[in-house]
Design a protein around this motif. Structure first.
Motif, mmCIF file in Angstrom:
data_model
loop_
_atom_site.group_PDB
_atom_site.id
_atom_site.type_symbol
_atom_site.label_atom_id
_atom_site.label_comp_id
_atom_site.label_asym_id
_atom_site.label_seq_id
_atom_site.Cartn_x
_atom_site.Cartn_y
_atom_site.Cartn_z
ATOM 1 N N UNK A 15 -9.020 -7.987 -7.939
ATOM 2 C CA UNK A 15 -8.424 -7.746 -6.630
ATOM 3 C C UNK A 15 -7.415 -6.616 -6.816
ATOM 4 N N UNK A 16 -7.649 -5.486 -6.162
ATOM 5 C CA UNK A 16 -6.728 -4.359 -6.260
ATOM 6 C C UNK A 16 -5.681 -4.448 -5.160
ATOM 7 N N UNK A 17 -4.424 -4.456 -5.556
ATOM 8 C CA UNK A 17 -3.308 -4.491 -4.615
ATOM 9 C C UNK A 17 -2.441 -3.269 -4.869
ATOM 10 N N UNK A 18 -2.216 -2.478 -3.837
ATOM 11 C CA UNK A 18 -1.396 -1.285 -3.957
ATOM 12 C C UNK A 18 -0.042 -1.479 -3.295
ATOM 13 N N UNK A 19 0.987 -0.915 -3.900
ATOM 14 C CA UNK A 19 2.331 -0.903 -3.318
ATOM 15 C C UNK A 19 2.677 0.556 -3.050
ATOM 16 N N UNK A 20 2.597 0.971 -1.786
ATOM 17 C CA UNK A 20 2.927 2.343 -1.420
ATOM 18 C C UNK A 20 4.441 2.444 -1.238
ATOM 19 N N UNK A 21 5.080 3.180 -2.135
ATOM 20 C CA UNK A 21 6.539 3.217 -2.193
ATOM 21 C C UNK A 21 7.076 4.583 -1.773
ATOM 22 N N UNK A 49 -5.965 -9.700 -10.904
ATOM 23 C CA UNK A 49 -5.325 -8.875 -9.897
ATOM 24 C C UNK A 49 -4.772 -7.631 -10.581
ATOM 25 N N UNK A 50 -5.027 -6.483 -9.983
ATOM 26 C CA UNK A 50 -4.501 -5.235 -10.523
ATOM 27 C C UNK A 50 -3.538 -4.643 -9.511
ATOM 28 N N UNK A 78 -6.430 4.724 -2.743
ATOM 29 C CA UNK A 78 -6.537 4.005 -1.478
ATOM 30 C C UNK A 78 -7.877 3.323 -1.294
ATOM 31 N N UNK A 79 -8.954 3.971 -1.673
ATOM 32 C CA UNK A 79 -10.288 3.434 -1.409
ATOM 33 C C UNK A 79 -10.527 2.094 -2.088
ATOM 34 N N UNK A 80 -9.810 1.820 -3.176
ATOM 35 C CA UNK A 80 -10.054 0.572 -3.907
ATOM 36 C C UNK A 80 -9.025 -0.506 -3.610
ATOM 37 N N UNK A 81 -8.013 -0.203 -2.766
ATOM 38 C CA UNK A 81 -6.963 -1.177 -2.476
ATOM 39 C C UNK A 81 -7.426 -2.189 -1.433
ATOM 40 N N UNK A 82 -7.759 -3.396 -1.869
ATOM 41 C CA UNK A 82 -8.101 -4.438 -0.914
ATOM 42 C C UNK A 82 -6.893 -4.792 -0.045
ATOM 43 N N UNK A 83 -5.718 -4.714 -0.637
ATOM 44 C CA UNK A 83 -4.474 -4.965 0.096
ATOM 45 C C UNK A 83 -3.507 -3.829 -0.218
ATOM 46 N N UNK A 112 -9.313 -3.678 5.649
ATOM 47 C CA UNK A 112 -8.545 -4.199 4.527
ATOM 48 C C UNK A 112 -7.133 -4.564 4.982
ATOM 49 N N UNK A 113 -6.445 -5.338 4.146
ATOM 50 C CA UNK A 113 -5.106 -5.827 4.500
ATOM 51 C C UNK A 113 -4.085 -4.705 4.408
ATOM 52 N N UNK A 114 -3.239 -4.604 5.449
ATOM 53 C CA UNK A 114 -2.092 -3.702 5.442
ATOM 54 C C UNK A 114 -0.849 -4.529 5.733
#
Length: 335
Positions: A15-21, A49-50, A78-83, A112-114
């Motif tokens: 599960x890829x989770x990104x934190x846009x800071x 989880x990544x 972005x393309x791989x961020x499920x959340x 996808x989740x935002x």
């Protein structure tokens, strides 16, 4: 140096989770979120989880505490961020504001989740994506949103996950959003195990001393054992200059032997091991997410020399701080 993936599993199911800071981000929220994902990975190794720490253009962003964090570019991930969770201050430069709108719309169009955390809701509201939405945030941010964007409906909760955009307030409300994501991939038996396991990840590492003290005041219970919790607060208040355990025992009103028994029964660790883990986790965060010189990291985390930190760090994380910095630097260049 770029710090992209906080967690780098080898498992196929990720599960890829990104934190846009961006500048002004709450470092406490980000640190506790990454620690929660780490606990989840150790509990469910087959469902990994990544977490990726990202920004609009890569490079450094500055937290509200003044700490610089190295990041990777959002467009590459972005393309791989499920959340994707937005973590930043209330103000963005015009080019970043436009970039935020593009990123947020792409994430939502893909289904996808935002999610957005407290102050990050303000620039997100400027994109128009929160119009007609229910939003949860701190009282201060809700007041600002109501004044500037009357079409947004405030929620009194600390988090809200039923709308198009998930939202959360201050403190550690991010955990409620992450637990929703992780909980969906855990069994009913694993969820309470994860909650118990996360108790050992002390959510205040990675924070500046002032923020840590404020958060500890707001979070009066860590394990449910009053004596142990009081000792933990003393540990966290004194990471840079560690206290003698005899002094801690005296401060909480019991003998050292009693303190040791209570700690082992409550946390599974002796007070000495727990205290060391606190300092190492703080060092781990600083090594991975800042450019602070390694001898300074050692002093900041209560180690008398870099050599001592390096030895303990390798025993705990499998590599020295210098090796980890070098690996992250190479990984960032490849990405």
């Amino acid at each position: 140096m770029k710090h992209c993936s906080a967690i780098e599993p080898d498992a196929a199911q990720v599960i890829d989770i990104g934190f846009l800071c961006w500048d002004g981000l709450p470092l406490d929220q980000l640190s506790v979120g990454l620690a929660y994902l780490k606990a989840a990975n150790q509990l469910t190794p087959d469902k990994q989880v990544r977490g990726s720490v990202l920004s609009f253009s890569g490079g450094n962003v500055q937290s509200a505490c003044g700490v610089n964090l190295s990041t990777c570019r959002i467009d590459d991930f972005l393309a791989r961020c499920r959340c994707l969770f937005l973590v930043g201050g209330a103000f963005l430069a015009p080019d970043q504001q436009a970039h935020l709108g593009r990123v947020a719309r792409t994430q939502l169009r893909a289904g996808r989740v935002l999610g957005a955390l407290d102050t990050a809701l303000v620039p997100l509201a400027r994109t128009g994506l929160l119009d007609g939405q229910d939003v949860a945030a701190s009282a201060q941010i809700l007041s600002a949103l109501q004044e500037q964007f009357p079409q947004i409906s405030p929620r009194p909760n600390d988090h809200y996950v039923l709308g198009t955009v998930w939202s959360a307030g201050a403190g550690f409300a991010l955990l409620n959003l992450l637990s929703k994501v992780i909980g969906n991939s855990c069994s009913l038996q694993e969820r309470p195990q994860l909650n118990r396991k996360f108790l050992s990840y002390r959510p205040h590492f990675g924070m500046c001393p002032t923020c840590a003290r404020d958060a500890i005041r707001a979070d009066s219970t860590f394990t449910g054992n009053g004596v142990v919790d009081k000792a933990i607060r003393l540990f966290r208040d004194n990471l840079e200059e560690p206290l003698r355990l005899t002094c801690v025992a005296r401060e909480v009103g019991i003998s050292l032997r009693q303190l040791e028994r209570k700690f082992v029964a409550t946390t599974g660790l002796t007070p000495k091991a727990f205290y060391l883990e606190e300092r190492l986790e703080k060092a781990h965060t600083i090594v991975r997410f800042t450019n602070l010189a390694l001898p300074e990291v050692a002093l900041t985390c209560g180690f008398g020399s870099y050599a001592t930190l390096s030895q303990k760090y390798k025993q705990r994380f499998g590599q020295t701080p210098a090796s980890e910095r070098a690996r992250i630097s190479i990984s960032g260049k490849e990405n």
